[in-house]
Design an enzyme around this catalytic site. Structure first.
Site, PDB file in Angstrom:
ATOM      1  N   HIS A   1      31.613  24.658  43.442  1.00 20.76           N
ATOM      2  CA  HIS A   1      32.863  25.426  43.424  1.00 20.76           C
ATOM      3  C   HIS A   1      34.047  24.635  42.863  1.00 20.76           C
ATOM      4  O   HIS A   1      35.179  25.108  42.918  1.00 20.76           O
ATOM      5  CB  HIS A   1      33.233  25.946  44.820  1.00 20.76           C
ATOM      6  CG  HIS A   1      32.326  27.025  45.315  1.00 20.76           C
ATOM      7  ND1 HIS A   1      31.142  26.753  45.959  1.00 20.76           N
ATOM      8  CD2 HIS A   1      32.422  28.374  45.262  1.00 20.76           C
ATOM      9  CE1 HIS A   1      30.549  27.888  46.286  1.00 20.76           C
ATOM     10  NE2 HIS A   1      31.303  28.889  45.867  1.00 20.76           N
TER      11      HIS A   1
ATOM     12  N   GLY B   1      28.716  27.634  37.437  1.00 25.73           N
ATOM     13  CA  GLY B   1      28.250  27.692  38.824  1.00 25.73           C
ATOM     14  C   GLY B   1      28.715  28.933  39.541  1.00 25.73           C
ATOM     15  O   GLY B   1      27.925  29.804  39.854  1.00 25.73           O
ATOM     16  N   HIS B   2      29.986  29.004  39.833  1.00 26.43           N
ATOM     17  CA  HIS B   2      30.588  30.240  40.361  1.00 26.43           C
ATOM     18  C   HIS B   2      31.585  30.711  39.317  1.00 26.43           C
ATOM     19  O   HIS B   2      32.698  30.206  39.236  1.00 26.43           O
ATOM     20  CB  HIS B   2      31.290  30.009  41.692  1.00 26.43           C
ATOM     21  CG  HIS B   2      31.750  31.284  42.353  1.00 26.43           C
ATOM     22  ND1 HIS B   2      32.443  32.272  41.679  1.00 26.43           N
ATOM     23  CD2 HIS B   2      31.622  31.739  43.620  1.00 26.43           C
ATOM     24  CE1 HIS B   2      32.714  33.269  42.497  1.00 26.43           C
ATOM     25  NE2 HIS B   2      32.227  32.970  43.691  1.00 26.43           N
TER      26      HIS B   2
ATOM     27  N   HIS C   1      24.586  37.568  43.023  1.00 27.77           N
ATOM     28  CA  HIS C   1      25.850  37.636  43.746  1.00 27.77           C
ATOM     29  C   HIS C   1      26.818  38.568  43.013  1.00 27.77           C
ATOM     30  O   HIS C   1      27.140  38.366  41.842  1.00 27.77           O
ATOM     31  CB  HIS C   1      26.421  36.222  43.829  1.00 27.77           C
ATOM     32  CG  HIS C   1      27.584  36.046  44.741  1.00 27.77           C
ATOM     33  ND1 HIS C   1      28.860  36.388  44.378  1.00 27.77           N
ATOM     34  CD2 HIS C   1      27.670  35.541  46.003  1.00 27.77           C
ATOM     35  CE1 HIS C   1      29.689  36.095  45.368  1.00 27.77           C
ATOM     36  NE2 HIS C   1      28.986  35.582  46.371  1.00 27.77           N
TER      37      HIS C   1
ATOM     38  N   GLU D   1      25.242  38.125  49.326  1.00 29.23           N
ATOM     39  CA  GLU D   1      26.420  38.924  48.947  1.00 29.23           C
ATOM     40  C   GLU D   1      26.212  39.634  47.613  1.00 29.23           C
ATOM     41  O   GLU D   1      27.094  39.631  46.754  1.00 29.23           O
ATOM     42  CB  GLU D   1      27.656  38.026  48.875  1.00 29.23           C
ATOM     43  CG  GLU D   1      27.992  37.361  50.196  1.00 29.23           C
ATOM     44  CD  GLU D   1      29.264  36.543  50.134  1.00 29.23           C
ATOM     45  OE1 GLU D   1      30.057  36.609  51.078  1.00 29.23           O
ATOM     46  OE2 GLU D   1      29.457  35.814  49.134  1.00 29.23           O
TER      47      GLU D   1
ATOM     48  N   GLU E   1      31.596  43.996  48.868  1.00 36.23           N
ATOM     49  CA  GLU E   1      32.686  43.055  49.138  1.00 36.23           C
ATOM     50  C   GLU E   1      33.958  43.471  48.403  1.00 36.23           C
ATOM     51  O   GLU E   1      33.909  43.935  47.261  1.00 36.23           O
ATOM     52  CB  GLU E   1      32.259  41.654  48.708  1.00 36.23           C
ATOM     53  CG  GLU E   1      33.246  40.572  49.077  1.00 36.23           C
ATOM     54  CD  GLU E   1      32.778  39.192  48.669  1.00 36.23           C
ATOM     55  OE1 GLU E   1      33.652  38.314  48.490  1.00 36.23           O
ATOM     56  OE2 GLU E   1      31.565  38.985  48.534  1.00 36.23           O
TER      57      GLU E   1
ATOM     58  N   CYS F   1      36.201  41.682  47.090  1.00 40.74           N
ATOM     59  CA  CYS F   1      36.328  40.919  45.845  1.00 40.74           C
ATOM     60  C   CYS F   1      35.433  41.483  44.747  1.00 40.74           C
ATOM     61  O   CYS F   1      35.768  41.411  43.564  1.00 40.74           O
ATOM     62  CB  CYS F   1      35.970  39.456  46.087  1.00 40.74           C
ATOM     63  SG  CYS F   1      37.174  38.545  47.081  1.00 40.74           S
TER      64      CYS F   1
ATOM     65  N   CYS G   1      38.383  34.567  50.864  1.00 41.46           N
ATOM     66  CA  CYS G   1      38.566  34.946  49.465  1.00 41.46           C
ATOM     67  C   CYS G   1      39.214  36.319  49.317  1.00 41.46           C
ATOM     68  O   CYS G   1      40.017  36.534  48.400  1.00 41.46           O
ATOM     69  CB  CYS G   1      37.224  34.915  48.728  1.00 41.46           C
ATOM     70  SG  CYS G   1      35.922  35.882  49.492  1.00 41.46           S
ATOM     71  N   CYS G   2      38.888  37.265  50.192  1.00 39.58           N
ATOM     72  CA  CYS G   2      39.344  38.642  49.993  1.00 39.58           C
ATOM     73  C   CYS G   2      40.844  38.857  50.236  1.00 39.58           C
ATOM     74  O   CYS G   2      41.483  39.542  49.433  1.00 39.58           O
ATOM     75  CB  CYS G   2      38.514  39.592  50.855  1.00 39.58           C
ATOM     76  SG  CYS G   2      36.761  39.642  50.353  1.00 39.58           S
TER      77      CYS G   2
END
Length: 805
Positions: free
Chosen positions: A148, A199-200, A258, A310, A326, A328, A394-395
């Site tokens: 991350h 990665g993300h 994801h 997720e 989610e 996000c 995060c949201c």
């Protein structure tokens, strides 16, 4: 320009479609303007307070040597919470200046700047040597692909660009540039560089934004490298659907893994493809989007059906009660669809954007602006409730940055033409290639389908005022207005809509519709008025027959709004015992007293009693996005259309009245209860009957991240009972982020005073799939039972339902 005053001969100009800055669109409606103001006055300050309380700012101070303390937080990406809120606050400043907020941002940015290491590196848990979080990032920089660190960088860049554009200050932009320069040195195809994707994903679209602001093409090249490196495994690392790193994008045709990462990645791919004119990537994005929209899109615009990872399940897996959706991910879906629209000019992308916007996104925040949903189910027994903050937060931050930018999605330009995508009462200054236009929208959308768009003023942006000019206004005709809930066969209306109308200066016109837009190409002058009238009939929606959880059920839609039944509005506070046959009359009325003012639907439903009898009862339906604002309660979007699919309210069983717990340590025979730590569990005593061991459509319990270990599940009864039988339905299904299997073996214990004793079994313990595993034992008088399951080597497991007799 390839166009004329005659609509029949209109040809779309060969020019890129460009965004209209949201700062040029000023809303004054009853739906969005209050929400955006609450975001400014409540959500953003609340989120900043939570950052203060939870150590997010302290971590930067520690990294910068301003404070000596322990690093706080449980995740390596906690730095992104302040970044996202800074982005939202910057958008807010751009629309409405606030001196105190401006100064507050300066103070936060100063902390961030001092935390940055001399070479530009910025991830506080690494700088602070918080080794309890090293499972995320390893023991040194950039060690793990899923660390991350680049995700942190991406949100930093987005915040920096927003702050620079809003204030003109370079304070955060300079921090971002210094970090981006480091990233460009560390990653890439060259010798000695790291050959991995991000990665993300978010770095891709963030680097594209940084490129647009700075003009430095190395940032675009870096974004393109991360896109191209996806799924290649150049350095030999294990490919992963979870990390959106399973296959090169050009070879993909299904959306998997994801959900948030998917939406962010494909948004970044769209940015790179648009900026580099790469049609091959758009071909791939179109294939992936088609799979999402035709097989994996919830009626609310949400994406991602599974809490495990997720993310996405297989095609047509759109469970309601266990839907993850989610917040996000819905926001990411808006980002992606907006970019697909900009690339193509096709309204089907704006249709999905609108669906997510009015349903899946704003359900993630309370009407009060200070409570949030992480996941957004389409059905609930009352176990779901919004929270002020999350450990993984995060949201909330994502909502704060998104809500402030809603006007950004209303308009776009192409040459001298204007696209009108969203209908919101507003006044906007729109700059096309040759003109400056002032447009006014007057409407009560989404509650009413009448829209009045007036051209207030027009000038040549080089030579001053003009009396009349030829260009096109392109009005999106929403899919729901021509009987297409989404632009695929995933959902369909059971009843036809009345015809919509388009008028110019009071005269109806048969505007040519192309790619979902009614195109009005003519000589325009100030004072011209276009009126649209979309009949907002109440519509019933049927899902594709492959969506198992929606069979025998219908959703309710009016305009862009999805409705639901909530217990608060029903006479018996119950939802699941009702069915509403197709064709049932429903009345729509605006009620200013309900949920800050919404349209509610009322009519007569059928209610199934415990004895199977059916009677007529009144029902009220509310917009899905507003549920859970009056406390936790039952809720359902998909309503049975016949008694066969309704669930009568039943008397609670011994198990149904029990409190369900999970132990953090395995139970030893005769061990005192105090030897273990209890945590609350959910899902095994709700009475929903599973269809098979892979049926995860209703609540169930699984041992998250546990593999090959002994795990426990306990019932704490409301009083002492004599029991002699249990029935356990084991969980068993495949998942990319770890399989779930029936256990290797299990034992049952009962509470005897302050110790647990194994029951005297009268038959063998079984671990069969797709059925209840029944255990008879010598009767015991007890206040609790415990299952101890030995998981199979290398896999996890769980329980769908556990009965006690």
């Amino acid at each position: 320009m390839g166009m004329s005053a005659c609509g029949d001969s209109y040809v779309r100009p060969d020019a890129p479609i460009k965004e209209v800055p949201f700062t040029q669109v000023h809303l004054d409606d009853k739906f969005w303007a209050p929400r955006i103001e609450i975001n400014r006055t409540v959500s953003i300050p609340s989120a900043f307070r939570e950052c203060e309380k939870n150590g997010r700012f302290d971590n930067f101070a520690i990294a910068g040597g301003l404070k000596k303390d322990e690093h706080r937080g449980d995740f390596s990406f906690d730095d992104t919470d302040p970044y996202k809120i800074i982005e939202g606050a910057s958008y807010s400043l751009a629309v409405k200046y606030d001196k105190a907020l401006d100064a507050y941002l300066d103070s936060i940015i100063a902390l961030i700047a001092v935390a940055q290491e001399p070479d530009g590196y910025l991830t506080t848990c690494v700088t602070n040597k918080c080794y309890r979080l090293s499972g995320w990032w390893g023991t040194q920089r950039w060690e793990k692909i899923n660390s991350h660190e680049l995700y942190n960088s991406g949100h930093l860049y987005e915040a920096a660009v927003a702050h620079y554009r809003a204030t003109g200050k370079r304070s955060l932009l300079d921090v971002a540039i210094k970090n981006a320069d480091l990233v460009c040195n560390v990653f890439g195809p060259g010798e000695g560089q790291k050959h991995v994707p991000s990665g993300h994903p978010i770095a891709e679209m963030a680097l594209a934004k940084l490129y647009k602001v700075t003009g430095d093409d190395k940032y675009l090249k870096m974004a393109k490298y991360f896109v191209e490196e996806t799924g290649r495994g150049t350095d030999g690392h294990r490919l992963s659907e979870y990390s959106q790193d399973h296959k090169p994008i050009l070879k993909q045709d299904e959306i998997v893994g994801h959900a948030v990462r998917a939406g962010y990645l494909y948004s970044g791919v769209a940015d790179v493809a648009a900026l580099t004119n790469d049609t091959a990537y758009f071909d791939a994005l179109t294939r992936i989007w088609d799979n999402m929209a035709s097989k994996k899109l919830y009626i609310t615009g949400g994406i991602g059906s599974r809490p495990q990872g997720e993310g996405f399940g297989p095609d047509y897996e759109l469970h309601n009660h266990t839907a993850y959706c989610e917040t996000c991910a819905s926001i990411a879906n808006v980002y992606w669809n907006h970019r697909m629209f900009l690339a193509t000019g096709n309204a089907k992308y704006a249709d999905v954007l609108e669906r997510a916007l009015y349903n899946g996104v704003i359900s993630g925040v309370s009407l009060s602006g200070d409570k949030f949903f992480y996941d957004n189910p389409l059905e609930s027994m009352g176990q779901h409730e919004r929270r002020h903050w999350f450990g993984c937060a995060c949201c909330p931050g994502n909502i704060t940055r998104f809500m402030a930018s809603v006007p950004y999605y209303m308009y776009a330009t192409q040459g001298n033409d204007v696209y009108i995508n969203l209908y919101i009462q507003s006044r906007s200054e729109i700059d096309t290639e040759g003109y400056n236009l002032t447009l006014e929208q007057v409407t009560d959308y989404p509650w009413d389908g009448k829209i009045r768009v007036k051209l207030l003023a027009m000038s040549n942006n080089q030579a001053g005022g003009v009396e009349a000019e030829t260009f096109a206004l392109r009005f999106r005709i929403p899919g729901w207005a021509h009987d297409a809930p989404v632009p695929t066969d995933l959902y369909s209306f059971t009843n036809k809509s009345r015809a919509y109308t388009v008028s110019v200066n009071g005269k109806k016109t048969n505007a040519k519709v192309h790619d979902g837009y009614a195109t009005l190409s003519r000589v325009w002058k100030a004072g011209d008025v276009v009126e649209l009238d979309f009949p907002m009939d109440v519509r019933r929606v049927r899902a594709n027959e492959h969506v198992e959880d929606d069979r025998g059920k219908l959703a309710i839609e009016r305009g862009p709004i999805i409705f639901c039944l909530e217990g608060k509005d029903q006479a018996d506070s119950t939802v699941f015992n009702k069915f509403i046959p197709d064709g049932t009359p429903m009345e729509a009325s605006y009620d200013a007293r309900v949920l800050n003012g919404v349209v509610v639907l009322t009519g007569m439903a059928k209610e199934v009693g415990e004895d199977g009898s059916v009677k007529d009862v009144p029902f009220t339906a509310i917009p899905y996005a507003t549920w859970n604002n009056r406390g936790a309660d039952q809720m359902a979007v998909w309503i049975p259309e016949s008694a066969q699919y309704a669930r009568p309210a039943l008397e609670p069983t011994i198990a149904g009245k029990a409190r369900t717990l999970m132990l953090q340590a395995p139970i030893q025979k005769d061990a005192p209860e105090s030897a273990s730590v209890e945590t609350w569990a959910w899902g095994v005593n709700d009475g929903w009957e599973p269809k098979r061991s892979s049926d995860i459509s209703k609540p169930y319990h699984y041992w998250w991240l546990k593999r090959g270990t002994p795990e426990t599940l306990a019932y704490e009864f409301d009083r002492s009972y004599t029991v002699s039988n249990v029935e356990v339905y084991w969980l068993d299904f495949d998942h990319y982020d770890g399989d779930f299997r029936v256990p290797e073996s299990w034992k049952l214990y009962y509470k005897a005073g302050n110790v647990w004793k194994e029951v005297e079994a009268l038959n063998e313990y079984t671990v069969k799939k797709d059925c209840y595993n029944k255990l008879n034992f010598k009767p015991v008088q007890t206040t609790g039972l415990k299952v101890v399951a030995q998981l199979q080597k290398g896999v996890s497991g769980g329980v769908i339902e556990w009965k006690v007799n």
